[in-house]
Design an enzyme around this catalytic site. Structure first.
Site, short mmCIF file in Angstrom:
data_model
loop_
_atom_site.label_atom_id
_atom_site.label_comp_id
_atom_site.label_asym_id
_atom_site.label_seq_id
_atom_site.Cartn_x
_atom_site.Cartn_y
_atom_site.Cartn_z
N CYS A 39 35.66 47.61 31.67
CA CYS A 39 36.06 48.55 30.80
C CYS A 39 36.50 49.76 31.86
O CYS A 39 36.10 49.79 33.08
CB CYS A 39 34.88 49.39 30.07
SG CYS A 39 34.02 48.23 28.84
N ARG A 61 40.89 46.14 33.87
CA ARG A 61 39.41 46.50 33.71
C ARG A 61 38.89 45.86 32.28
O ARG A 61 37.69 45.45 32.23
CB ARG A 61 38.81 47.82 33.94
CG ARG A 61 39.03 48.26 35.18
CD ARG A 61 38.46 49.78 35.36
NE ARG A 61 37.15 49.79 35.49
CZ ARG A 61 36.38 49.45 36.69
NH1 ARG A 61 36.79 49.49 37.94
NH2 ARG A 61 34.93 49.70 36.54
N TRP A 74 36.30 45.92 27.75
CA TRP A 74 36.23 44.60 27.80
C TRP A 74 34.63 44.29 27.14
O TRP A 74 33.67 44.89 27.62
CB TRP A 74 36.07 44.22 29.41
CG TRP A 74 35.69 42.82 29.60
CD1 TRP A 74 36.94 41.75 29.60
CD2 TRP A 74 34.67 41.98 29.58
NE1 TRP A 74 36.34 40.45 29.82
CE2 TRP A 74 35.06 40.50 29.93
CE3 TRP A 74 33.31 42.25 29.50
CZ2 TRP A 74 34.12 39.73 30.01
CZ3 TRP A 74 32.22 41.15 29.85
CH2 TRP A 74 32.67 39.86 29.99
N ASN A 76 30.98 52.44 30.26
CA ASN A 76 31.41 51.31 31.04
C ASN A 76 29.82 50.96 31.50
O ASN A 76 29.16 51.49 32.12
CB ASN A 76 32.30 51.76 32.22
CG ASN A 76 32.46 50.38 32.91
OD1 ASN A 76 32.10 49.27 32.58
ND2 ASN A 76 32.55 50.66 34.28
N GLY A 77 29.58 49.76 31.04
CA GLY A 77 28.25 49.17 31.32
C GLY A 77 27.41 48.42 30.17
O GLY A 77 28.13 48.15 29.28
N LYS A 130 42.53 29.32 40.14
CA LYS A 130 43.78 30.23 39.82
C LYS A 130 44.37 29.37 38.70
O LYS A 130 44.79 30.17 37.85
CB LYS A 130 44.65 29.97 41.18
CG LYS A 130 44.27 30.88 42.35
CD LYS A 130 44.47 32.40 42.10
CE LYS A 130 43.19 33.13 41.90
NZ LYS A 130 41.99 33.21 42.61
N GLU A 175 42.01 30.05 35.38
CA GLU A 175 42.25 31.58 34.73
C GLU A 175 43.41 32.16 34.24
O GLU A 175 43.41 32.84 33.25
CB GLU A 175 41.35 32.43 35.78
CG GLU A 175 42.29 32.79 36.95
CD GLU A 175 41.51 33.79 37.83
OE1 GLU A 175 40.69 34.81 37.22
OE2 GLU A 175 41.83 33.75 39.15
N LYS A 214 39.12 42.42 35.68
CA LYS A 214 39.21 42.72 37.11
C LYS A 214 37.85 42.66 37.89
O LYS A 214 37.63 42.21 38.79
CB LYS A 214 40.38 43.47 37.66
CG LYS A 214 40.52 43.58 39.04
CD LYS A 214 41.39 42.33 39.41
CE LYS A 214 41.57 42.31 41.02
NZ LYS A 214 42.01 41.00 41.46
O1 M6R Z 1 35.56 42.11 42.91
P1 M6R Z 1 34.97 40.71 43.22
O2 M6R Z 1 35.44 40.23 44.44
O3 M6R Z 1 33.59 41.06 43.43
O4 M6R Z 1 35.12 39.78 41.84
C1 M6R Z 1 34.56 38.54 41.80
C2 M6R Z 1 35.08 37.58 40.94
O5 M6R Z 1 35.11 38.29 39.64
C3 M6R Z 1 36.52 37.51 41.15
O6 M6R Z 1 36.85 36.92 42.36
C4 M6R Z 1 37.10 36.53 40.00
O7 M6R Z 1 36.61 35.36 40.03
C5 M6R Z 1 38.72 36.57 40.10
N1 M6R Z 1 39.20 36.78 38.66
C6 M6R Z 1 39.46 35.37 40.71
O8 M6R Z 1 40.65 35.25 40.66
#
Ligand code: M6R
Length: 614
Positions: free
Chosen positions: A2, A27, A75, A101-102, A491, A494, A609
């Site tokens: 969010c 987000r 989200w 958000n939360g 990759k 997702e 993200k």
């Molecule tokens: O912001 P962060 O690195 O803590 O995020 C961790 C994962 O959510 C993040 O790496 C996620 O797996 C990506 N979408 C992968 O591409």
């Protein structure tokens, strides 16, 4: 998860809010909404399922006037993504509108209190419970909005970044945070509010990061006030942002992901700048230098992370054990935080997170702190929650990563881990000086080698067309390239929604080899390293069962070329840093397969993200 935005000042709020939502759409993009207070002090809420563009279409016939407003991109957590569950949420009397958000963990309890007092609910969200509860507190205690928010939040268990506006009061936004990020931008006679600085940088580089259990009282023509839940007033700490607007744009690329893949030669230069000396003979990572004794005496290093950052952590484990001879454990932050782990005061806990906001990683950091461990953060977003919660650390300095699929952050994390391992190894004298210098030379050669891999873009795009409609993929690697295989598989799944699994190549014969037939593409990372011959045997085993092999090989390789169906060459690289180049063709392959399928590469379904919920 969010994104929240707010504005109060002399401009029309709506265009600022919409632009901000576009910047925060990474987000979450299940729904979007805006609340505005018009000249006649009326409160208008517009919201709809889907992306910000849907919201823009929807409001085109409505009154969007006003110089104060809040907006949200969602989200979904509680309640499906639909119009009703979209934020902002009204209170019962529709005099308050709130974005969030939360997750409010005790929302059922609060909801019961409200139901007992005659409140009714339109949505299934925890957020609606919160705004109703604030109104209930305001009425029963006969207090103003700021006090109502303060009193209500004392009863709340969970995570929140919220912003509230009130009908009849166009001069004020009340915002608060706990465990979800919130930044206030200070302009001339205007304030901005957002989940991160990206919606703010266009207008001002002066920001205040709101801390846990703080309330921001943002009033037109008055200085920003920060008051905590226990009524203690704090002096706002103003920071100057380092980011630039151009970093937030696509720069001619069709997607942020492709831009970010191509930026890697430069982001690695930015990452090592000032850390490897100009002669290329020494590495100085100040976080390690300043805490030299800690690293000299460390009995163990635990690395906590999620997703791609966890894959980088696995490479960090190889690097640190190999070069520094310190035992390393790599943990999924989400498991670590709930499994009563042994953490000792002489442990070093490294937390890796691109966003610096991942809820599980932040909780793992807090747990490590409770046990007295020394905590080192490796983050990208400057001033993020994890960066601030750690004792020290190193930023990866790769610039904002907007595409949901992590690319340049992964290679930045591996680069920082490489420099970290080299620095510790030097202090602990576990590396010969000549080998130390040789490895620094290799690390410095990464940007140029990445450039050479990126030159094969067209070849990888052609290759992707052969596999666009595959239903499954297996990615294999050994040693340092095993985490690279996991990352390649992540990759692909997702962004293209193709099922993909990463495996250590030698594990195939213990079960997964049963999956191999002519329909199963196998991406084998078989660059020249100390276990190259073993990897070749594993590829032979796949070929014997008619698997189709796409091999990532070192330039000039002939052996694997004769075995594999397709080959992508990468420059020769010492095995410790091999994933830094082998990751690139895997990123491009996943990208082009997803593009061929018409998938939304930058905003894949169901993802966000920044994962600020557990
Ligand atoms: O912001 P962060 O690195 O803590 O995020 C961790 C994962 O959510 C993040 O790496 C996620 O797996 C990506 N979408 C992968 O591409």
């Amino acid at each position: 998860m969010c994104g929240i935005v707010g504005y109060i000042g002399k401009r029309d709020a709506y265009p600022v809010l919409i632009k901000g939502l576009h910047r925060l759409e990474y987000r979450g993009y299940d729904s979007a909404g805006v609340a505005l207070i018009s000249e006649d002090k009326e409160l208008h809420v517009y919201k709809t399922k889907g992306k910000v563009a849907n919201l823009e279409q929807m409001v085109s016939q409505h009154d969007v006037s006003g110089t104060v407003g809040i907006a949200h991109t969602r989200w979904a957590t509680h309640g499906e993504p639909n119009d009703v569950n979209a934020h902002p949420h009204y209170s019962q009397s529709e005099s308050l509108a709130l974005i969030h958000n939360g997750i409010i963990e005790n929302y059922m309890l609060l909801k019961q209190v409200l139901l007992d007092n005659g409140y009714t609910f339109r949505s299934c969200t925890d957020t609606e419970v919160l705004v109703q509860f604030i109104e209930y507190v305001k009425k029963t205690n006969k207090v103003d909005l700021r006090h109502a928010v303060q009193i209500a939040l004392r009863e709340v268990i969970g995570a929140y970044a919220i912003a509230v506006v009130e009908r009849g009061n166009p001069d004020q936004i009340i915002a608060a945070r706990k465990s979800s990020p919130l930044v206030v931008g200070i302009g001339k006679d205007e304030f901005f509010l957002a989940s991160d600085a990206t919606p703010i940088i266009e207008y001002t580089d002066q920001v205040v990061y709101i801390k846990d259990e703080e309330i921001a009282v943002i009033r037109r023509d008055e200085p920003l006030r920060i008051i905590n839940l226990h009524d203690i007033e704090k002096t706002p700490e103003i920071h100057t942002l380092e980011m630039s607007l151009s970093q937030l744009e696509k720069g001619g690329y069709p997607h942020f992901m492709l831009k970010e893949i191509n930026e890697q030669p430069q982001t690695i230069v930015d990452c090592i700048r000032g850390r490897i000396n100009v002669e290329g003979t020494d590495v100085i990572l100040s976080g390690v230098l300043d805490n030299r004794e800690r690293f000299l005496n460390a009995q163990r290093i635990i690395i906590v992370a999620c997703g791609t950052s966890w894959h980088a952590a696995l490479i960090g484990e190889h690097l640190i054990e190999d070069l520094c001879r310190i035992p390393v454990e790599v943990e999924y932050a989400s498991e670590f935080r709930y499994r009563n782990p042994v953490i000792r005061p002489d442990d070093i806990v490294i937390a890796i997170s691109q966003s610096g906001e991942t809820a599980d990683t932040l909780a793992a950091v807090e747990l490590a702190r409770e046990h007295g461990a020394f905590i080192y953060g490796i983050c990208n977003v400057i001033g993020s929650s994890i960066a601030r919660a750690t004792d020290t650390g190193s930023y990866i300095h790769v610039g904002p990563e907007i595409g949901v699929a992590s690319t340049k952050a992964f290679t930045g994390q591996v680069t920082v881990l490489s420099m970290l391992a080299l620095t510790i190894a030097k202090y602990r004298q576990t590396i010969a000086p000549e080998y130390y210098r040789e490895l620094i030379g290799e690390l410095s050669s990464v940007p140029e080698k990445m450039r050479r891999v990126l030159e094969q873009d067209a070849q990888i795009r052609d290759l992707s067309k052969i596999f666009t409609y595959a239903h499954n993929f297996i990615y294999l690697g050994r040693g340092y390239n095993y985490p690279a295989a996991l990352e390649g598989a992540l990759k692909l799944k997702e962004i293209s929604y193709i099922h993909a699994e990463g495996y250590p190549a030698a594990e195939m014969k213990h079960g997964p080899i049963a999956l191999i037939d002519t329909e199963m593409p196998v991406v084998a990372i078989a660059t020249t390293d100390s276990i190259y011959e073993k990897t070749i045997s594993n590829i032979q085993e796949i070929k014997a069962r008619k698997g189709r092999v796409i091999a990532i090989v070192t330039e000039g390789d002939t052996i694997v070329r004769n075995l594999a169906d397709y080959c992508i060459e990468v420059p020769r690289m010492v095995e410790n840093f091999a994933p830094l180049v082998s990751a690139i063709p895997l990123q491009l392959l996943a990208y082009y397969i997803a593009v061929n399928k018409g998938a939304n590469v930058d905003q894949p379904r169901n993802l966000a993200k920044s994962v600020t919920v557990e």
